[in-house]
Scaffold this motif. Structure first.
Motif, PDB file in Angstrom:
ATOM      1  N   SER A   8       0.829  -1.214   0.000  1.00 58.01           N
ATOM      2  CA  SER A   8       0.000   0.000   0.000  1.00 58.01           C
ATOM      3  C   SER A   8       0.862   1.262   0.000  1.00 58.01           C
ATOM      4  O   SER A   8       0.371   2.353   0.300  1.00 58.01           O
ATOM      5  N   ARG A   9       2.145   1.123  -0.347  1.00 58.29           N
ATOM      6  CA  ARG A   9       3.040   2.285  -0.353  1.00 58.29           C
ATOM      7  C   ARG A   9       2.625   3.266  -1.435  1.00 58.29           C
ATOM      8  O   ARG A   9       2.040   2.898  -2.457  1.00 58.29           O
ATOM      9  N   CYS A  10       2.922   4.484  -1.215  1.00 55.42           N
ATOM     10  CA  CYS A  10       2.552   5.563  -2.129  1.00 55.42           C
ATOM     11  C   CYS A  10       3.380   5.482  -3.414  1.00 55.42           C
ATOM     12  O   CYS A  10       4.611   5.465  -3.363  1.00 55.42           O
ATOM     13  N   PRO A  11       2.718   5.397  -4.572  1.00 58.25           N
ATOM     14  CA  PRO A  11       3.460   5.394  -5.841  1.00 58.25           C
ATOM     15  C   PRO A  11       4.220   6.703  -6.031  1.00 58.25           C
ATOM     16  O   PRO A  11       3.833   7.744  -5.502  1.00 58.25           O
ATOM     17  N   PRO A  12       5.304   6.681  -6.789  1.00 54.34           N
ATOM     18  CA  PRO A  12       6.131   7.877  -6.936  1.00 54.34           C
ATOM     19  C   PRO A  12       5.442   9.016  -7.693  1.00 54.34           C
ATOM     20  O   PRO A  12       5.839  10.163  -7.561  1.00 54.34           O
ATOM     21  N   ASP A  13       4.389   8.728  -8.456  1.00 50.96           N
ATOM     22  CA  ASP A  13       3.735   9.774  -9.243  1.00 50.96           C
ATOM     23  C   ASP A  13       2.453  10.297  -8.579  1.00 50.96           C
ATOM     24  O   ASP A  13       1.633  10.924  -9.223  1.00 50.96           O
ATOM     25  N   VAL A  14       2.282  10.037  -7.283  1.00 46.84           N
ATOM     26  CA  VAL A  14       1.068  10.437  -6.561  1.00 46.84           C
ATOM     27  C   VAL A  14       1.473  11.112  -5.260  1.00 46.84           C
ATOM     28  O   VAL A  14       2.466  10.759  -4.645  1.00 46.84           O
ATOM     29  N   ILE A  45      -1.314  11.012   1.591  1.00 45.39           N
ATOM     30  CA  ILE A  45      -1.383  11.505   2.969  1.00 45.39           C
ATOM     31  C   ILE A  45      -0.490  10.654   3.869  1.00 45.39           C
ATOM     32  O   ILE A  45       0.170  11.152   4.764  1.00 45.39           O
ATOM     33  N   THR A  46      -0.478   9.337   3.628  1.00 46.51           N
ATOM     34  CA  THR A  46       0.381   8.438   4.386  1.00 46.51           C
ATOM     35  C   THR A  46       1.323   7.709   3.424  1.00 46.51           C
ATOM     36  O   THR A  46       1.017   7.547   2.242  1.00 46.51           O
ATOM     37  N   ALA A  47       2.421   7.257   3.958  1.00 47.37           N
ATOM     38  CA  ALA A  47       3.418   6.587   3.124  1.00 47.37           C
ATOM     39  C   ALA A  47       2.983   5.178   2.715  1.00 47.37           C
ATOM     40  O   ALA A  47       3.427   4.653   1.715  1.00 47.37           O
ATOM     41  N   GLY A  48       2.096   4.568   3.501  1.00 47.36           N
ATOM     42  CA  GLY A  48       1.688   3.194   3.223  1.00 47.36           C
ATOM     43  C   GLY A  48       2.709   2.205   3.760  1.00 47.36           C
ATOM     44  O   GLY A  48       3.689   2.570   4.414  1.00 47.36           O
ATOM     45  N   MET A  49       2.466   0.927   3.498  1.00 46.49           N
ATOM     46  CA  MET A  49       3.327  -0.103   4.048  1.00 46.49           C
ATOM     47  C   MET A  49       3.321  -1.325   3.142  1.00 46.49           C
ATOM     48  O   MET A  49       2.356  -1.567   2.419  1.00 46.49           O
ATOM     49  N   LEU A  85      15.459  -6.490   4.648  1.00 49.85           N
ATOM     50  CA  LEU A  85      14.547  -6.368   3.518  1.00 49.85           C
ATOM     51  C   LEU A  85      15.147  -5.514   2.418  1.00 49.85           C
ATOM     52  O   LEU A  85      15.726  -4.460   2.683  1.00 49.85           O
ATOM     53  N   VAL A  86      14.993  -5.994   1.205  1.00 52.94           N
ATOM     54  CA  VAL A  86      15.347  -5.224   0.017  1.00 52.94           C
ATOM     55  C   VAL A  86      14.053  -5.100  -0.767  1.00 52.94           C
ATOM     56  O   VAL A  86      13.669  -5.985  -1.519  1.00 52.94           O
ATOM     57  N   GLU A  87      13.335  -4.026  -0.508  1.00 52.60           N
ATOM     58  CA  GLU A  87      12.013  -3.848  -1.111  1.00 52.60           C
ATOM     59  C   GLU A  87      12.125  -3.094  -2.421  1.00 52.60           C
ATOM     60  O   GLU A  87      12.742  -2.039  -2.487  1.00 52.60           O
ATOM     61  N   PRO A  88      11.500  -3.625  -3.462  1.00 52.03           N
ATOM     62  CA  PRO A  88      11.471  -2.860  -4.705  1.00 52.03           C
ATOM     63  C   PRO A  88      10.664  -1.577  -4.505  1.00 52.03           C
ATOM     64  O   PRO A  88       9.780  -1.509  -3.647  1.00 52.03           O
TER      65      PRO A  88
END
Length: 134
Positions: free
Chosen positions: A56-62, A65-69, A108-111
């Motif tokens: 649910s992380r925030c996409p780079p083009d949006v 309000i929250t960063a997501g996880m 963790l190495v998260e894409p």
């Protein structure tokens, strides 16, 4: 006479070779890597399946309000039951009830999160887990 002596020894060796293998004990400190839909044997006749990722992380083009996880979902199956659980940065470990083990996220190495306009499939998330005996 020598041949008669060897028959009982051979019978004992065959019988012990055919006996059921004892359950694998949970390793003290094992590190495993899994990709979604893959399963690993972790001991005590237990199998850990990496069911998938909820991102649910925030996409780079949006602007969000929250960063997501990013959350990793698992199913642990043992002789005495099945349990599902999820791990993320806020809840990095889980104490299993079907086996005496703790499953914890490793490094963790998260894409990066996908852009909302991307038509490419989501990245494959490989997760590193540390399995310890309790």
């Amino acid at each position: 006479m020598k041949a008669n002596f060897l028959y009982p020894i051979a019978a004992v060796m065959l019988a012990t070779g055919c006996a059921a293998a004892p359950p694998k004990e949970i390793p003290m400190n094992a590190t495993i890597k899994l990709q979604p839909t893959r399963t690993a044997e972790i001991g005590d006749n237990a199998r850990l399946r990496f069911d998938g990722v909820e991102d649910s992380r925030c996409p780079p083009d949006v602007q969000c309000i929250t960063a997501g996880m990013i959350t990793y979902k698992f199913t642990l199956t043992a002789d005495n039951g099945t349990e599902s659980f999820a791990l993320n940065k806020d809840k990095p470990s889980y104490d299993a009830t079907t086996v005496a083990a703790r499953v914890a996220l490793g490094p963790l190495v998260e894409p990066a999160p996908r852009a909302t306009t991307a038509s490419t499939p989501p990245p494959v998330h490989t997760v590193t887990l540390k399995i310890t005996r309790r």
